[in-house]
Scaffold this motif. Structure first.
Motif, PDB file in Angstrom:
ATOM      1  N   ASP A   1      15.380  10.579 -68.506  1.00  0.00           N
ATOM      2  CA  ASP A   1      14.535  11.676 -68.600  1.00  0.00           C
ATOM      3  C   ASP A   1      13.032  11.191 -68.283  1.00  0.00           C
ATOM      4  OD1 ASP A   1      16.464  13.428 -69.213  1.00  0.00           O
ATOM      5  OD2 ASP A   1      16.457  12.678 -71.308  1.00  0.00           O
ATOM      6  N   ASP A   2      12.088  12.066 -68.052  1.00  0.00           N
ATOM      7  CA  ASP A   2      10.681  11.962 -67.984  1.00  0.00           C
ATOM      8  C   ASP A   2       9.943  11.641 -69.234  1.00  0.00           C
ATOM      9  OD1 ASP A   2       8.126  11.630 -67.423  1.00  0.00           O
ATOM     10  OD2 ASP A   2       7.904  13.642 -66.384  1.00  0.00           O
TER      11      ASP A   2
ATOM     12  N   MET B   1      14.622  -2.119 -63.553  1.00  0.00           N
ATOM     13  CA  MET B   1      14.852  -0.787 -64.223  1.00  0.00           C
ATOM     14  C   MET B   1      15.840  -0.026 -63.227  1.00  0.00           C
ATOM     15  SD  MET B   1      12.305   1.881 -66.176  1.00  0.00           S
ATOM     16  CE  MET B   1      11.201   2.053 -64.713  1.00  0.00           C
ATOM     17  N   TYR B   2      16.786   0.830 -63.660  1.00  0.00           N
ATOM     18  CA  TYR B   2      17.587   1.755 -63.052  1.00  0.00           C
ATOM     19  C   TYR B   2      17.272   3.147 -63.199  1.00  0.00           C
ATOM     20  CZ  TYR B   2      21.275  -2.044 -62.494  1.00  0.00           C
ATOM     21  OH  TYR B   2      21.840  -3.184 -62.207  1.00  0.00           O
ATOM     22  N   THR B   3      17.508   3.742 -62.632  1.00  0.00           N
ATOM     23  CA  THR B   3      17.609   5.281 -62.547  1.00  0.00           C
ATOM     24  C   THR B   3      18.544   6.042 -61.826  1.00  0.00           C
ATOM     25  OG1 THR B   3      16.167   7.336 -62.449  1.00  0.00           O
ATOM     26  CG2 THR B   3      15.786   5.737 -60.912  1.00  0.00           C
ATOM     27  N   MET B   4      18.785   7.146 -61.975  1.00  0.00           N
ATOM     28  CA  MET B   4      19.937   7.979 -61.333  1.00  0.00           C
ATOM     29  C   MET B   4      19.542   8.776 -60.102  1.00  0.00           C
ATOM     30  SD  MET B   4      22.833   8.575 -64.157  1.00  0.00           S
ATOM     31  CE  MET B   4      24.247   8.644 -62.936  1.00  0.00           C
ATOM     32  N   THR B   5      18.192   9.027 -59.910  1.00  0.00           N
ATOM     33  CA  THR B   5      17.907   9.983 -58.895  1.00  0.00           C
ATOM     34  C   THR B   5      16.554   9.256 -58.079  1.00  0.00           C
ATOM     35  OG1 THR B   5      15.971  10.983 -60.214  1.00  0.00           O
ATOM     36  CG2 THR B   5      17.949  11.940 -60.251  1.00  0.00           C
ATOM     37  N   GLU B   6      16.460   9.521 -56.871  1.00  0.00           N
ATOM     38  CA  GLU B   6      15.648   9.214 -55.826  1.00  0.00           C
ATOM     39  C   GLU B   6      14.268   9.614 -56.552  1.00  0.00           C
ATOM     40  OE1 GLU B   6      15.710   7.248 -53.415  1.00  0.00           O
ATOM     41  OE2 GLU B   6      17.774   6.775 -53.092  1.00  0.00           O
ATOM     42  N   GLU B   7      14.094  10.916 -56.805  1.00  0.00           N
ATOM     43  CA  GLU B   7      12.847  11.483 -57.434  1.00  0.00           C
ATOM     44  C   GLU B   7      12.384  10.491 -58.648  1.00  0.00           C
ATOM     45  OE1 GLU B   7      15.495  15.065 -55.952  1.00  0.00           O
ATOM     46  OE2 GLU B   7      15.809  12.984 -56.835  1.00  0.00           O
ATOM     47  N   GLN B   8      13.121  10.339 -59.356  1.00  0.00           N
ATOM     48  CA  GLN B   8      12.458   9.243 -60.561  1.00  0.00           C
ATOM     49  C   GLN B   8      12.354   7.873 -60.323  1.00  0.00           C
ATOM     50  OE1 GLN B   8      14.770   9.078 -64.337  1.00  0.00           O
ATOM     51  NE2 GLN B   8      12.757   9.532 -65.388  1.00  0.00           N
TER      52      GLN B   8
ATOM     53  N   LYS C   1      15.908   0.377 -59.119  1.00  0.00           N
ATOM     54  CA  LYS C   1      16.960   0.729 -58.347  1.00  0.00           C
ATOM     55  C   LYS C   1      17.820   1.734 -58.816  1.00  0.00           C
ATOM     56  CE  LYS C   1      19.470  -2.865 -57.057  1.00  0.00           C
ATOM     57  NZ  LYS C   1      20.318  -4.189 -56.528  1.00  0.00           N
ATOM     58  N   ILE C   2      18.472   2.421 -57.771  1.00  0.00           N
ATOM     59  CA  ILE C   2      19.213   3.748 -58.213  1.00  0.00           C
ATOM     60  C   ILE C   2      20.753   3.081 -58.754  1.00  0.00           C
ATOM     61  CG2 ILE C   2      20.775   5.483 -57.229  1.00  0.00           C
ATOM     62  CD1 ILE C   2      17.764   6.036 -57.338  1.00  0.00           C
ATOM     63  N   LEU C   3      21.168   3.526 -59.969  1.00  0.00           N
ATOM     64  CA  LEU C   3      22.392   3.304 -60.216  1.00  0.00           C
ATOM     65  C   LEU C   3      23.132   4.644 -60.797  1.00  0.00           C
ATOM     66  CD1 LEU C   3      24.682   1.365 -61.633  1.00  0.00           C
ATOM     67  CD2 LEU C   3      23.222   1.550 -63.777  1.00  0.00           C
ATOM     68  N   CYS C   4      24.112   4.758 -60.000  1.00  0.00           N
ATOM     69  CA  CYS C   4      25.075   5.991 -60.330  1.00  0.00           C
ATOM     70  C   CYS C   4      26.187   5.837 -61.254  1.00  0.00           C
ATOM     71  CB  CYS C   4      25.719   6.473 -58.934  1.00  0.00           C
ATOM     72  SG  CYS C   4      24.461   7.157 -57.790  1.00  0.00           S
TER      73      CYS C   4
ATOM     74  N   SER D   1      15.909  14.178 -64.065  1.00  0.00           N
ATOM     75  CA  SER D   1      17.079  13.679 -64.868  1.00  0.00           C
ATOM     76  C   SER D   1      18.209  13.894 -64.124  1.00  0.00           C
ATOM     77  CB  SER D   1      17.230  14.253 -66.056  1.00  0.00           C
ATOM     78  OG  SER D   1      16.117  13.930 -66.935  1.00  0.00           O
ATOM     79  N   PHE D   2      19.128  13.026 -64.286  1.00  0.00           N
ATOM     80  CA  PHE D   2      20.652  13.149 -63.563  1.00  0.00           C
ATOM     81  C   PHE D   2      21.590  13.032 -64.890  1.00  0.00           C
ATOM     82  CE2 PHE D   2      24.370  12.291 -61.407  1.00  0.00           C
ATOM     83  CZ  PHE D   2      24.327  12.672 -60.047  1.00  0.00           C
TER      84      PHE D   2
END
Length: 406
Positions: free
Chosen positions: A143-144, A178-185, A198-201, A314-315
């Motif tokens: 989340d932001d 740091m991982y996030t799930m969206t390209e936007e974040q 990096k993107i982590l799904c 968020s994802f």
């Protein structure tokens, strides 16, 4: 995420109840209840935080409960004020105990995984573990918690948010990855913090045998997950439309499984015991069985501006649960929400970006139910392409080992 890793795990956790998983036997628990009771002079400092050791992986079926001291604070305060009181309690209580320090030192981790939560005490806990170990930290943010793209008229919210921005920045400086799930974040975090992102799904398993061959009559819709952040309002709007459709016979039903409490007035807007029913949360195995008997798995978010802003980057991990469910996926969210945009971009779900469109789309599905099998197939295609468990876990192992051997 870590299932099948050739590694030993220990966890510090801050929720009530007992853990239930198949990877970790070593725990340290410190809770809101303990810090609140300390501030109310009901327990001593030495009673804050406890080691939990298990001979075998814990498989506890009970759900977490909320302590009455915590619940009583929440009843007479607004959400923002209650959160501030909780943070103050954690600031006062001496949770950085010798017992916690010894737990960390005795385990002596090679690497620390610490999600970036939006509360100050969890950020403080991450910094404390780093001060004790000086080991690499990998984080995950959903989340932001940082940008000024928020909406609230509450001065308490904004004071808390500006303090949180400082704490988030202090903590993220310690991250090695740091991982996030969206390209936007990912783009936002790289801009704001300059740390590797990096993107982590979230991963899943998408076997051919789970693909549906038929559709129920009446259609069965299922929502499983949290109904906070006003998600319950979106579900209430859906239930209202379904009752209208069912006036001349039951054509569709909605079942909601959640561990969150609803007020009586909230429950009455959804739960009629006929078209829509609210149930207590169930185990993952039970949920898989329920999904197998259903037709549409729901992902919903709130449409009010405050919560739209809160989850815009968020994802939800529930999206992957929906893709993996074997059902067709229906997303009812604001069109700019990152998870919704992902599903729409990949044509993997029935996407509804305005509650006014629910009736038309639901009636078209009822008139042509076989379209659900096409959407279920699209959900599995995306799952196999982007969320395969083996591929994602190999990527995680590679990232962790690279940091350990540096």
């Amino acid at each position: 995420m870590f299932e099948g890793f050739n590694a030993e795990f220990a966890q510090i956790y801050c929720s009530t109840g007992e853990p239930s998983n198949n990877i970790c036997k070593h725990y340290f628990q410190v809770t809101d209840s303990e810090v609140m009771r300390y501030c109310l002079h009901r327990i001593k400092a030495t009673d804050i935080g406890h080691v939990r050791q298990y001979n075998d992986y814990p498989k506890i079926s009970n759900t977490n409960s909320v302590d009455e001291d915590v619940r009583s604070v929440s009843k007479w305060m607004s959400g923002n004020l209650a959160r501030v009181v909780r943070e103050i309690a954690w600031k006062i209580a001496p949770w950085k105990s010798e017992r916690l320090k010894l737990f960390i030192l005795d385990f002596n981790p090679d690497i620390v995984f610490a999600p970036c939560y939006g509360n100050h005490y969890m950020l403080g806990l991450t910094r404390y573990v780093y001060e004790v170990t000086y080991k690499p930290i990998i984080s995950y943010i959903s989340d932001d918690h940082y940008t000024l793209n928020q909406f609230s008229f509450s001065p308490v919210f904004w004071i808390n948010h500006f303090i949180r921005r400082r704490n988030v920045k202090r903590t993220i400086k310690l991250y090695s990855l740091m991982y996030t799930m969206t390209e936007e974040q990912k783009a936002q975090c790289e801009k704001d913090f300059g740390v590797p992102v990096k993107i982590l799904c979230k991963s899943g398993i998408f076997p051919k045998e789970k693909e549906k061959k038929s559709v129920n009559n009446p259609l069965r819709l299922i929502y499983a997950g949290g109904i906070y952040l006003n998600r319950w309002k979106t579900l209430a709007a859906l239930a209202e439309v379904m009752r209208k459709i069912n006036t001349d016979g039951v054509k569709c039903t909605l079942d909601i499984y959640t561990n969150n409490r609803l007020s009586n007035s909230q429950a009455q807007l959804i739960n009629d015991g006929h078209t829509a029913n609210i149930h207590a949360g169930v185990s993952l195995n039970e949920l898989k069985y329920i999904y197998a008997k259903s037709d549409i798995a729901l992902h919903v978010e709130s449409f009010d501006i405050e919560n739209r802003m809160k989850v815009r980057l968020s994802f939800s991990t529930k999206i992957i649960d929906c893709l993996e469910s074997g059902c067709a996926v229906m997303a009812i969210c604001d069109g700019k929400q990152a998870g919704f945009a992902y599903l729409k971009r990949n044509t993997a779900a029935i996407c509804i970006d305005n509650t006014k469109n629910i009736e038309q789309i639901l009636r078209s599905i009822i008139n042509n139910p076989k379209m659900l099998m096409q959407y279920q197939k699209k959900a599995f295609e995306l799952g196999r392409k982007a969320h395969d468990k083996v591929c994602i876990q190999e990527g995680i192992k590679h990232d962790f080992m690279n940091l350990i051997i540096r």
